[in-house]
Design a protein around this motif. Structure first.
Motif, PDB file in Angstrom:
ATOM      1  N   ASN A  32       0.823  -1.205   0.000  1.00 12.07           N
ATOM      2  CA  ASN A  32       0.000   0.000   0.000  1.00 12.07           C
ATOM      3  C   ASN A  32       0.857   1.255   0.000  1.00 12.07           C
ATOM      4  N   PHE A  33       1.982   1.197   0.722  1.00  6.53           N
ATOM      5  CA  PHE A  33       2.846   2.366   0.779  1.00  6.53           C
ATOM      6  C   PHE A  33       3.566   2.567  -0.541  1.00  6.53           C
ATOM      7  N   LYS A  34       3.851   1.440  -1.215  1.00  2.00           N
ATOM      8  CA  LYS A  34       4.462   1.550  -2.525  1.00  2.00           C
ATOM      9  C   LYS A  34       3.515   2.279  -3.459  1.00  2.00           C
ATOM     10  N   PHE A  35       2.236   1.930  -3.355  1.00  2.63           N
ATOM     11  CA  PHE A  35       1.234   2.624  -4.171  1.00  2.63           C
ATOM     12  C   PHE A  35       1.234   4.121  -3.869  1.00  2.63           C
ATOM     13  N   VAL A  36       1.225   4.443  -2.560  1.00  6.09           N
ATOM     14  CA  VAL A  36       1.136   5.847  -2.150  1.00  6.09           C
ATOM     15  C   VAL A  36       2.266   6.672  -2.744  1.00  6.09           C
ATOM     16  N   PHE A  37       3.470   6.100  -2.781  1.00  5.47           N
ATOM     17  CA  PHE A  37       4.610   6.897  -3.221  1.00  5.47           C
ATOM     18  C   PHE A  37       4.981   6.703  -4.691  1.00  5.47           C
ATOM     19  N   THR A  38       4.136   5.962  -5.447  1.00  9.14           N
ATOM     20  CA  THR A  38       4.416   5.839  -6.876  1.00  9.14           C
ATOM     21  C   THR A  38       3.252   6.311  -7.730  1.00  9.14           C
ATOM     22  N   ASP A  39       2.031   6.216  -7.202  1.00 10.01           N
ATOM     23  CA  ASP A  39       0.863   6.602  -7.983  1.00 10.01           C
ATOM     24  C   ASP A  39       0.947   8.080  -8.352  1.00 10.01           C
ATOM     25  N   GLU A  40       0.707   8.349  -9.615  1.00 10.38           N
ATOM     26  CA  GLU A  40       0.859   9.710 -10.139  1.00 10.38           C
ATOM     27  C   GLU A  40      -0.056  10.688  -9.415  1.00 10.38           C
ATOM     28  N   SER A  41      -1.305  10.241  -9.233  1.00  8.11           N
ATOM     29  CA  SER A  41      -2.286  11.114  -8.601  1.00  8.11           C
ATOM     30  C   SER A  41      -1.956  11.343  -7.117  1.00  8.11           C
ATOM     31  N   MET A  42      -1.422  10.323  -6.443  1.00  7.20           N
ATOM     32  CA  MET A  42      -1.031  10.462  -5.037  1.00  7.20           C
ATOM     33  C   MET A  42       0.133  11.446  -4.897  1.00  7.20           C
ATOM     34  N   LEU A  43       1.102  11.333  -5.808  1.00  2.00           N
ATOM     35  CA  LEU A  43       2.246  12.239  -5.732  1.00  2.00           C
ATOM     36  C   LEU A  43       1.799  13.687  -5.914  1.00  2.00           C
ATOM     37  N   ARG A  44       0.832  13.851  -6.847  1.00  2.00           N
ATOM     38  CA  ARG A  44       0.304  15.187  -7.056  1.00  2.00           C
ATOM     39  C   ARG A  44      -0.404  15.654  -5.778  1.00  2.00           C
ATOM     40  N   ALA A  45      -1.126  14.723  -5.149  1.00  2.38           N
ATOM     41  CA  ALA A  45      -1.844  15.062  -3.915  1.00  2.38           C
ATOM     42  C   ALA A  45      -0.872  15.524  -2.833  1.00  2.38           C
ATOM     43  N   ILE A  46       0.259  14.844  -2.731  1.00  3.82           N
ATOM     44  CA  ILE A  46       1.240  15.221  -1.706  1.00  3.82           C
ATOM     45  C   ILE A  46       1.794  16.607  -2.008  1.00  3.82           C
ATOM     46  N   ARG A  47       2.108  16.839  -3.286  1.00  5.47           N
ATOM     47  CA  ARG A  47       2.604  18.166  -3.664  1.00  5.47           C
ATOM     48  C   ARG A  47       1.568  19.244  -3.351  1.00  5.47           C
ATOM     49  N   ASN A  48       0.334  19.007  -3.785  1.00  2.35           N
ATOM     50  CA  ASN A  48      -0.708  20.011  -3.541  1.00  2.35           C
ATOM     51  C   ASN A  48      -0.893  20.267  -2.049  1.00  2.35           C
ATOM     52  N   THR A  49      -0.858  19.189  -1.256  1.00  2.00           N
ATOM     53  CA  THR A  49      -1.064  19.344   0.179  1.00  2.00           C
ATOM     54  C   THR A  49       0.024  20.214   0.797  1.00  2.00           C
ATOM     55  N   LEU A  50       1.264  20.033   0.326  1.00  2.00           N
ATOM     56  CA  LEU A  50       2.338  20.881   0.841  1.00  2.00           C
ATOM     57  C   LEU A  50       2.022  22.354   0.551  1.00  2.00           C
ATOM     58  N   GLY A  51       1.488  22.599  -0.627  1.00  2.00           N
ATOM     59  CA  GLY A  51       1.079  23.963  -0.965  1.00  2.00           C
ATOM     60  C   GLY A  51       0.021  24.477   0.006  1.00  2.00           C
ATOM     61  N   TRP A  52      -0.972  23.669   0.278  1.00  2.00           N
ATOM     62  CA  TRP A  52      -2.027  24.052   1.228  1.00  2.00           C
ATOM     63  C   TRP A  52      -1.423  24.347   2.602  1.00  2.00           C
ATOM     64  N   MET A  53      -0.508  23.474   3.041  1.00  2.00           N
ATOM     65  CA  MET A  53       0.062  23.601   4.389  1.00  2.00           C
ATOM     66  C   MET A  53       0.841  24.894   4.567  1.00  2.00           C
ATOM     67  N   ILE A  54       1.387  25.408   3.460  1.00  2.00           N
ATOM     68  CA  ILE A  54       2.176  26.634   3.590  1.00  2.00           C
ATOM     69  C   ILE A  54       1.311  27.867   3.329  1.00  2.00           C
ATOM     70  N   LEU A  55       0.597  27.857   2.203  1.00  2.00           N
ATOM     71  CA  LEU A  55      -0.086  29.079   1.789  1.00  2.00           C
ATOM     72  C   LEU A  55      -1.278  29.438   2.670  1.00  2.00           C
ATOM     73  N   VAL A  56      -2.093  28.424   3.019  1.00  2.00           N
ATOM     74  CA  VAL A  56      -3.300  28.744   3.797  1.00  2.00           C
ATOM     75  C   VAL A  56      -2.950  29.324   5.171  1.00  2.00           C
ATOM     76  N   PRO A  57      -2.068  28.674   5.955  1.00  2.00           N
ATOM     77  CA  PRO A  57      -1.737  29.269   7.253  1.00  2.00           C
ATOM     78  C   PRO A  57      -1.133  30.663   7.126  1.00  2.00           C
ATOM     79  N   VAL A  58      -0.240  30.852   6.146  1.00  2.00           N
ATOM     80  CA  VAL A  58       0.376  32.172   6.005  1.00  2.00           C
ATOM     81  C   VAL A  58      -0.703  33.226   5.748  1.00  2.00           C
ATOM     82  N   ALA A  59      -1.590  32.923   4.796  1.00  2.00           N
ATOM     83  CA  ALA A  59      -2.621  33.904   4.457  1.00  2.00           C
ATOM     84  C   ALA A  59      -3.576  34.133   5.632  1.00  2.00           C
ATOM     85  N   ALA A  60      -4.021  33.042   6.259  1.00  2.00           N
ATOM     86  CA  ALA A  60      -5.027  33.186   7.313  1.00  2.00           C
ATOM     87  C   ALA A  60      -4.452  33.852   8.561  1.00  2.00           C
TER      88      ALA A  60
END
Lengths: 356, 435, 309
Positions: free
Chosen positions: A113-141
């Motif tokens: 399951n972890f192999k899936f998490v770190f290889t699936d294209e959509s999951m990798l995009r999700a991780i990238r997007n989440t990092l964006g959320w974690m930085i931008l939303v707190p800074v703005a709010a």
């Protein structure tokens, strides 16, 4: 004498527990009059918990002196720890366990399951997007919330009204919020009637073509974050405002008398005094952005728009995809991503302890 | 010290009291096996509250003189609610719109098989047909009873304007395409298409694909397709995808163009049909879409429908529906199911206007239906079922990772990226199939 | 015990009080207009989306779907433009009164309990755990807890968690909300209490107060702003939650909470979404009242005396 004290120390808390238990039992059975049940629940619940603390404190007093200080912290912390372990620690362990099993939790599959998490294209995009959320939303709010709390503090009248307006989005349930933003982002191509989203209304007013905002990758991620900032700034504002109010007036006035500019007052006095609170609010915002899923979920097909985030993938795999293994593994990633935040907090906590 | 003694005494009294109380509870808890009559049957369905209210009303009227009560619950978030409460063990009966998730629920939520409930499968097959009963087949046991169906292969058109323009209802694919060309030649646009449905964006596109697949590759290949016995990029699927694209990407066929369909809400899509003059003339969507039509539009006057026409092989119509799954083996649940499947309940259910429910029970006559549209579609469905060419919505039968995931997304991606993307997209869907 | 101290401070603070009064009179100092303008601008920005909902909630369904909500301002007195029908439908929809009461029944005790269980003296292992637990997605906790409620739990044949038959009772929801709300409570309040000057506590100790007295007589009163803030959040969170209440109460009409009732209004295919605009405003009313009424606790100078110690 010692024995009697010891017996007392054991019996009293048990008695307190049982009293609570008996009334809880009543609350569980009774479905008769909701108003009465609520009344009893509040009185007994709050009073009972107070009684429990009091009784346990008395019990500790009965202990021989040399044990007292060792035991006492536990009676303050203990009940909360019990609740935490039932409602949160136990599910976490359960999730970790499931993450090593297959879709239906029938057999162990190791790290698949972890192999899936770190290889699936959509999951990798999700991780990238989440990092964006974690930085931008707190800074703005946090920035907006801090600025607003500071400025509103200086209003002579209307502070409560101004703060309520920023707070307003927090009172809207999520279902309400999704409708709210539909009225902003909604899109209809030419020919399908007039656009009912404000942004496209403006575009048409400017003589432009309507735009399908939520499919404009990568900007659509920002458009979704705006919703979160709109909803969460109220939290930052309320907590920071409470902290600002606790800065003693005399310090600020003294600085002003000494000729400090407003900006200097803000930079040199307000911000340092409430820094711990800023950290707390930022941490909470980071964690909330990490957990965000419903905004992404409702605002279009995340995979198509490439707006996936970790928590949204988790819900999708766990509940809709019915793959408990993958869903749980994604949840474990959430736990891992939060580790740096925890380390940061603990370090700050230690520093604070040292200063005191 | 006196106070201490008093406290100890008090606590002993409480202890004893508590112990007695606890015992009493145990007595209540172990009153019988899990399958005892609890006096309540809950039925969870993915419906709107009005519909749940209507079903509740029927239950209150038709299920009387029994020692239990029935409660229909409308689930706002069906997939999640079913997973959570199914595993938690607080469900009795659910009406499942996606039989593809049935095997998973059997394992995770411990569903009860119809055999264990004491049903005669042969009898049920005689009423509902073997193919339909087989949708609930897991490891040799049956877990699903068909309770209602709805027709998906419907093409809606603005009747009064349509007649005035002299257009004829097409009965073959070629006639439909000729009609489309005619409309383009008349200076208008034939099709209104919208695939946006928030987090489920893409499902209306899969319905299109399935309708074409069923009528070009035939029912047998269709079955192999949803069971993944042929790959998702099999030539037959590629062919269906191409034909779908031929309509969508044909210049002038789709109002706003294919690339705008993923962003257009499916409920907004049919609205230009009601402009004066209509901005589009044809709209393919399942029977519930008339809930989105303007409030003052009249059925049979302002709009009407015709069945999706036949193509290269015998196939169709396409339908969706619900199967009942059971999670508690007890006498009152069985009694409820018997009544729920019975003609009285089913006929009353067909009369709900908001629901557009068609009964899979052959004994429900056409006079039960709320309106002509429902009665007509029941007729079309009955014929298809009798001929053995009718098929259930394939995306609802595929594993959720495909049927509620990559298939939806793939089809709208196709709309955005154009005809040349088809092969790659079908290959991606194929590789997303869970092993 | 700390009375003497407070007296001292008051005396010392007198010139400062005079100074702040001076500030009140000379209102528009340098930057005063800037403050006002910024605040108004931010408020307008924040209000626009909510305004859309408000306007929409008073328009009829067909208009909502065929024209932008801002166009209503262009011809505000046109007949047929405004209606209260959405509110009527929302209020009529299946026992809204009952679900309002249910929401209260869930909210009030949940808030009250979370309060009383708050822990103020966490050390850092607990602290780490708490910060970590903030991130636990609620959805992951629902299934295991529902199983606990329904079946209890055993480990090697020992009953670890008894079969309490809690499912379907309000108590189940109160407990769950308390558990889920605890990490934030502990985290927020520990921070706040950690920032209280340790000198007050030290001097109280010297005066002979024990932990319990310090806690109830000193720490709780001093923490009022933080408590009020947390009360608001816990109330809001529980009020707007539909998941926890749904899972542990079930979807039966007699125990449905407001948000569940309202969320179901939209319909599974979303055809009645304009009803939700009015529903959103109905469900917002109470949280806003709570927010307003707790405003008076966000006052300046609660710890004014503390600095000097």
């Amino acid at each position: 004498m010692f024995a009697l004290r010891l017996v007392g120390a054991v019996v009293i808390p048990i008695a307190a527990f049982y009293t609570l238990w008996v009334t809880f039992d009543f609350l569980r059975d009774s479905e008769a009059n909701r108003v009465i049940v609520v009344g009893v629940a509040v009185v007994v619940g709050v009073g009972g918990v107070f009684f429990l603390y009091w009784a346990m404190n008395r019990a500790v007093e009965l202990l021989p002196e040399r044990y007292r200080e060792g035991v006492r912290p536990w009676i303050f912390v203990g009940p909360a720890m019990v609740l935490l372990s039932v409602f949160l620690v136990y599910p976490v362990i359960n999730t970790i366990l499931i993450s090593f099993k297959d879709a239906q939790s029938q057999s162990f599959v190791g790290l698949d399951n972890f192999k899936f998490v770190f290889t699936d294209e959509s999951m990798l995009r999700a991780i990238r997007n989440t990092l964006g959320w974690m930085i931008l939303v707190p800074v703005a709010a946090v920035t907006t919330g801090l600025a607003f709390a500071t400025l509103a503090d200086r209003l002579r009248r209307g502070e409560a009204v101004a703060k309520s307006i920023i707070f307003l989005p927090m009172a809207i349930s999520f279902a309400g919020a999704s409708i709210t933003w539909r009225l902003i982002y909604s899109f209809r191509p030419a020919g399908f009637g007039s656009n009912i989203g404000l942004l496209n209304g403006i575009m048409l007013g400017l003589g432009q073509n309507p735009v399908d905002w939520l499919s404009q990758h990568p900007w659509n991620n920002l458009y979704l974050m705006v919703i979160m900032v709109w909803m969460q700034t109220g939290f930052a504002m309320v907590v920071l405002s409470a902290a600002i109010k606790s800065i003693p007036d005399e310090i600020i006035e003294a600085a002003r008398i000494d000729g400090a500019s407003e900006w200097q007052v803000f930079r040199r006095i307000i911000v340092p005094s409430i820094l711990p609170t800023i950290v707390v609010v930022a941490t909470y915002m980071v964690i909330n952005s990490l957990k965000v899923f419903d905004i992404v979920f409702v605002m279009g097909n995340a995979e198509l728009n490439q707006t996936e985030v970790i928590a949204e993938r988790m819900i999708r795999w766990f509940f809709i995809g019915q793959d408990y293994g993958k869903g749980a593994a994604i949840a474990v990633v959430l736990f891992i991503v939060v580790i740096p935040v925890m380390v940061w907090n603990v370090r700050r906590f230690r520093e604070e302890e040292m200063i005191r | 010290m006196r106070r201490l003694r008093l406290l100890s005494l008090l606590s002993i009294v409480l202890l004893i009291g508590g112990a007695c109380k606890a015992k009493e509870n145990e007595g209540g808890a172990t009153g019988g096996p899990k399958e005892a009559n609890t006096g309540k049957v809950n039925v969870l369905a993915a419906v709107e509250p009005e519909e749940a209210d209507a079903l509740q009303g029927i239950a209150d009227q038709t299920i009387t003189g029994v020692d239990y009560t029935v409660e229909f619950e409308a689930a706002g978030n069906f997939e999640q609610d079913v997973q959570v409460r199914g595993q938690g063990g607080t469900l009795d009966v659910i009406l499942l719109p996606q039989p593809g998730s049935l095997p998973g629920l059997v394992t995770s939520a411990h569903a009860v098989s119809l055999e264990d409930m004491g049903y005669d499968i042969g009898e049920l097959e005689a009423t509902f047909g073997k193919p339909f009963m087989d949708l609930g087949l897991v490891d040799g046991k049956h877990y699903g009873i068909p309770t209602n169906i709805n027709l998906k292969s419907m093409i809606w058109y603005p009747k009064d304007d349509f007649d005035k323009a002299g257009y004829k209802v097409p009965t073959t694919w070629d006639e439909l395409m000729a009609l489309s060309d005619q409309i383009v030649a008349d200076g208008s646009t034939p099709w209104c298409v919208g695939f946006q449905s928030e987090g489920s964006t893409g499902w209306p596109a899969t319905d299109w694909m399935e309708d074409i697949m069923l009528r070009t590759a035939g029912p047998d290949t269709y079955d192999q397709w949803y069971k993944h016995e042929i790959p998702f990029d099999d030539p037959s699927v590629v062919n269906a995808g191409k034909m779908f694209g031929d309509v969508m990407f044909h210049p002038g066929y789709v109002l706003g163009g294919a690339e705008n369909t993923p962003g257009l809400a499916f409920g907004d899509a049919p609205l230009p049909m009601f402009d004066n003059p209509p901005k589009c003339w044809l709209h393919r969507q399942a029977s519930f879409i008339n809930a989105f039509f303007p409030k003052d539009a009249k059925a049979g006057v302002d709009y009407d429908w015709f069945p999706f026409p036949s193509m290269t092989t015998e196939g169709g119509p396409l339908f969706g529906g619900e199967v009942a799954m059971v999670f508690r083996n007890s006498p009152e649940v069985k009694d409820f199911l018997d009544r729920f499947m019975g003609t009285d309940f089913q006929c009353a259910m067909a009369g709900i206007t908001a629901a557009s429910r068609i009964s899979p029970n052959v004994n429900v006559g056409s006079d039960c239906y709320a309106n002509q549209i429902l009665a007509d579609s029941a007729e079309v469905l009955k014929e298809g079922l009798k001929a053995g060419t009718a098929r259930f919505d394939a995306s609802d039968l595929m594993p959720a990772a495909v049927g509620s995931g990559s298939f939806w997304t793939g089809m709208v991606k196709y709309m955005k990226e154009g005809p040349s993307s088809l092969d790659g997209i079908l290959k991606d869907i194929d590789s997303s199939w869970p092993s | 015990m700390s009375l003497a101290q407070a007296g001292d401070v008051e005396e010392a603070a007198e010139p400062v009080v005079a100074a702040s009064q001076g500030r009140g009179v000379g209102e528009v100092r340098k930057g005063g207009w800037f403050v006002l303008l910024t605040i108004v601008a931010v408020c307008v920005l924040w209000l626009i989306p909510a305004l859309g909902v408000l306007v929409t909630s008073f328009r009829n369904g067909d208009l909502v779907n065929t024209s932008g909500w801002w166009t209503a301002f262009a011809h505000p007195f046109q007949a047929g433009e405004w209606t209260v029908e959405n509110y009527r439908s929302a209020l009529d929809a299946g026992g809204l009164g009952n679900s309002f009461l249910n929401s209260l029944a869930v909210t009030i005790p949940s808030t009250a309990y979370a309060f009383s269980w708050m822990d103020f003296r966490g050390r850092y292992l607990l602290f780490v755990t708490v910060v970590g637990l903030l991130v636990v997605p609620l959805q992951m906790a629902l299934i295991p807890i529902l199983k606990l409620y329904v079946n209890g739990a055993t480990l090697f044949d020992y009953v670890v968690f008894p079969q309490l038959h809690l499912n379907g009772t309000f108590l189940a929801v109160w407990l769950a909300h308390t558990g889920f709300g605890l990490p934030l409570a502990v985290y927020l309040l520990r921070n706040y209490i950690g920032s209280l000057p340790s000198s007050i506590i030290e001097s109280a100790k010297i005066d002979g107060a024990d932990h319990f007295t310090i806690f109830w007589r000193l720490i709780v009163p001093l923490s009022v702003p933080a408590l009020a803030a947390f009360a608001i959040f816990q109330f809001l969170w529980v009020w707007n939650d539909l998941l926890v209440a749904y899972v542990f109460l079930g979807g039966e009409r007699s125990v449905q909470v407001l948000t569940l009732n309202l969320a179901n209004l939209v319909g599974s295919r979303g055809e009645n979404w304009q009803l939700l605009t009015s529903a959103a405003f109905i469900s917002m009313a109470l949280p806003l009242i709570v927010f307003f009424s707790l405003q008076k606790y966000f006052v300046r100078g609660l710890t004014a005396g503390a600095v000097k110690g």
